[in-house]
Write an enzyme that holds these catalytic residues in place. Structure first.
Site, PDB file in Angstrom:
ATOM      1  N   TYR A   7      -8.604  -8.337  13.851  1.00 27.02           N
ATOM      2  CA  TYR A   7      -7.453  -8.874  13.122  1.00 27.02           C
ATOM      3  C   TYR A   7      -7.315 -10.388  13.333  1.00 27.02           C
ATOM      4  CZ  TYR A   7      -2.960  -8.874  10.767  1.00 27.02           C
ATOM      5  OH  TYR A   7      -1.945  -9.120   9.867  1.00 27.02           O
ATOM      6  N   TYR A  54       2.535  -2.610   9.357  1.00 26.99           N
ATOM      7  CA  TYR A  54       1.639  -1.864   8.471  1.00 26.99           C
ATOM      8  C   TYR A  54       1.978  -0.390   8.646  1.00 26.99           C
ATOM      9  CZ  TYR A  54      -1.433  -6.009   8.108  1.00 26.99           C
ATOM     10  OH  TYR A  54      -1.944  -7.257   7.864  1.00 26.99           O
ATOM     11  N   HIS A  87       2.183 -15.654  15.148  1.00 28.26           N
ATOM     12  CA  HIS A  87       2.447 -14.249  15.467  1.00 28.26           C
ATOM     13  C   HIS A  87       1.490 -13.772  16.558  1.00 28.26           C
ATOM     14  CE1 HIS A  87       4.985 -12.725  11.867  1.00 28.26           C
ATOM     15  NE2 HIS A  87       5.326 -13.944  12.215  1.00 28.26           N
ATOM     16  N   LYS A  94      -7.940 -10.439   5.277  1.00 25.68           N
ATOM     17  CA  LYS A  94      -9.188 -11.165   5.543  1.00 25.68           C
ATOM     18  C   LYS A  94      -9.684 -12.038   4.384  1.00 25.68           C
ATOM     19  CE  LYS A  94      -9.860 -10.052   9.687  1.00 25.68           C
ATOM     20  NZ  LYS A  94      -8.733 -10.864  10.123  1.00 25.68           N
ATOM     21  N   PRO A 107      -6.742  -6.106   0.691  1.00 27.39           N
ATOM     22  CA  PRO A 107      -5.921  -7.017   1.502  1.00 27.39           C
ATOM     23  C   PRO A 107      -5.433  -6.442   2.826  1.00 27.39           C
ATOM     24  CG  PRO A 107      -4.653  -6.158  -0.349  1.00 27.39           C
ATOM     25  CD  PRO A 107      -6.052  -5.673  -0.534  1.00 27.39           C
TER      26      PRO A 107
END
Ligand code: APR
Ligand code: PHB
Length: 394
Positions: A385, A201, A72, A297, A293
């Protein structure tokens, strides 16, 4: 029994450390409370940082990951009726993440361990650690009704948040930092095509939602629920309706629903135990720290602990560099705290808190608007990220 490194716990931390040590010719035994079927039934996270992918390749378990994992290049942040893409690859000079389930990582590592002839002692009850402050530590446990003992040089505590390793450290030698969030995540696994090619998200006045996936035909979706909620109260229909409500319209319209194949509620917690070492015992992964979550990580932090301890042990056994052992905790904690910070920040930004009023909702939206409206802001999100670099051990 005698070995060089006794590993407590056969989750991703224990298995990955065991596999790397095995390949380096450092003897190790894994001692695990449960059985393999139970371990493989746990559905956990699914986003791997590049550093972890490289470590898995180094451990010789990259083949299926490279074939089936989904690379991704970005993800979406949805808020205030908008969808904003964070272009990870562009913002980090080419870094990406890999979507591949933790359960599959575990399966690959278990197979590799079997193939390499590594010893895992499953169904070990009443595991106890002894003489941690001496150079002859040992582990005792019962198995098939028999008492057993493993003598070793070092013990790797890879037994998760509820394990015995951290509890074996005297309370006055450990400082614990903790925040428990007043909500959980209700997760559903379903054999449906993902609503979006990349993860979404979503911040919504009714609460957070996340659209993730395991493959082009299997999805993992989450909605924030109250800490007291019971999974029995969430029919599939109720879940899908809630998820749709929290997604931007264009996604809600194309969401394909289907029967859930797993449904569970996980609490959200931030936790760090310092230091991550006590004598010859080293804590890794969830045994030492928990992150909510939201930043994906948890598993990745476990991998960076493994990398650090593995590289230290290599130098200990090959070059006699026992001085490095004292640096393990310090090296790990620097990265751990940065991931704690990012996970806390993502959680704070995207969830509805009990005291979230109209003002704080606007502040959340404005903070998101500010970050995505600034190149520096986007870069900050992206570099965290994809995962901050692993520190060298030398
Ligand atoms: N004795 C032996 N084994 C134990 C004991 C014990 N007293 N207590 C727990 N275990 C085992 C558990 O059964 C489990 O298999 O230790 C293992 C710990 O595995 P995980 O909880 O998966 O922890 P870890 O390997 O550190 O994995 C990292 O990152 O994304 C997060 O929570 C996610 O599991 C993931 C973690
Ligand atoms: C998941 O796919 O389970 C997942 C993905 C991203 C997260 C958390 C969980 O941040």
């Amino acid at each position: 029994m005698k070995t060089q490194v006794a590993i407590i716990g056969s989750g991703p931390s224990g298995l990955l450390l065991g596999q790397l040590l095995q390949r380096a010719g450092i003897a190790n035994i894994i001692i695990e409370r449960k059985d393999p079927a139970y371990i493989l039934s746990r559905i956990r996270a699914g986003v791997l940082e590049q550093g972890m992918v490289e470590l898995l390749r180094e451990a010789g378990v990259g083949a299926r990951l490279d074939e089936e994992g989904l690379v991704h290049d970005g993800f979406e942040l949805a808020f205030d009726g908008r969808c904003e893409r964070i272009d990870l690859k562009h913002l980090t000079q080419g870094k990406t993440v890999m979507v591949y389930g933790q359960t599959e990582v575990t399966r690959d590592l278990m197979q590799a361990r079997d193939a390499a002839g590594g010893t895992t002692l499953y169904d070990a009850d009443d595991v106890q650690l002894h003489d941690l402050k001496t150079d002859r530590p040992y582990v005792t446990f019962t198995r098939n009704g028999e008492s057993q003992r493993v003598d070793c040089d070092y013990i790797a505590g890879c037994d998760g948040f509820h394990g015995v390793s951290r509890q074996s450290i005297p309370a006055d030698s450990l400082k614990v930092f903790e925040r428990v969030y007043p909500f959980g995540w209700l997760g559903v696994l379903a054999d449906t095509p993902p609503v979006n090619e990349e993860l979404v998200y979503a911040n919504h006045p009714r609460g957070f939602a996340l659209c993730s996936m395991r493959s082009p035909t299997r999805t993992r979706y989450y909605v924030q629920v109250g800490a007291e909620e019971k999974v029995e109260d969430w029919s599939d229909e109720r879940f899908w309706n809630e998820l749709k409500t929290r997604l931007p319209n264009h996604l809600a319209e194309r969401l394909i629903t289907g029967p859930s194949i797993e449904k569970s509620i996980a609490p959200l917690r931030s936790f760090v135990a310092e230091p991550m070492q006590y004598g010859q015992l080293f804590l890794l992964g969830d045994a030492a720290h928990i992150v909510p979550p939201t930043g994906a990580k948890g598993l990745n932090l476990a991998a960076s602990d493994v990398s650090t301890l593995y590289r230290i042990l290599l130098k200990v056994y090959r070059e006699g560099r026992t001085d490095l052992l004292q640096r393990y905790s310090q090296i790990c904690l620097r990265r751990v705290w940065k991931a704690e910070r990012f996970s806390w920040w993502m959680t704070s930004l995207l969830h509805k808190f009990p005291d979230t009023d109209d003002f704080s909702q606007r502040i959340q939206q404005t903070e998101l608007d500010y970050y995505v409206g600034s190149q520096a802001g986007r870069q900050t999100i992206a570099e965290n990220y994809v995962g901050l670099p692993y520190e060298a051990v030398e």
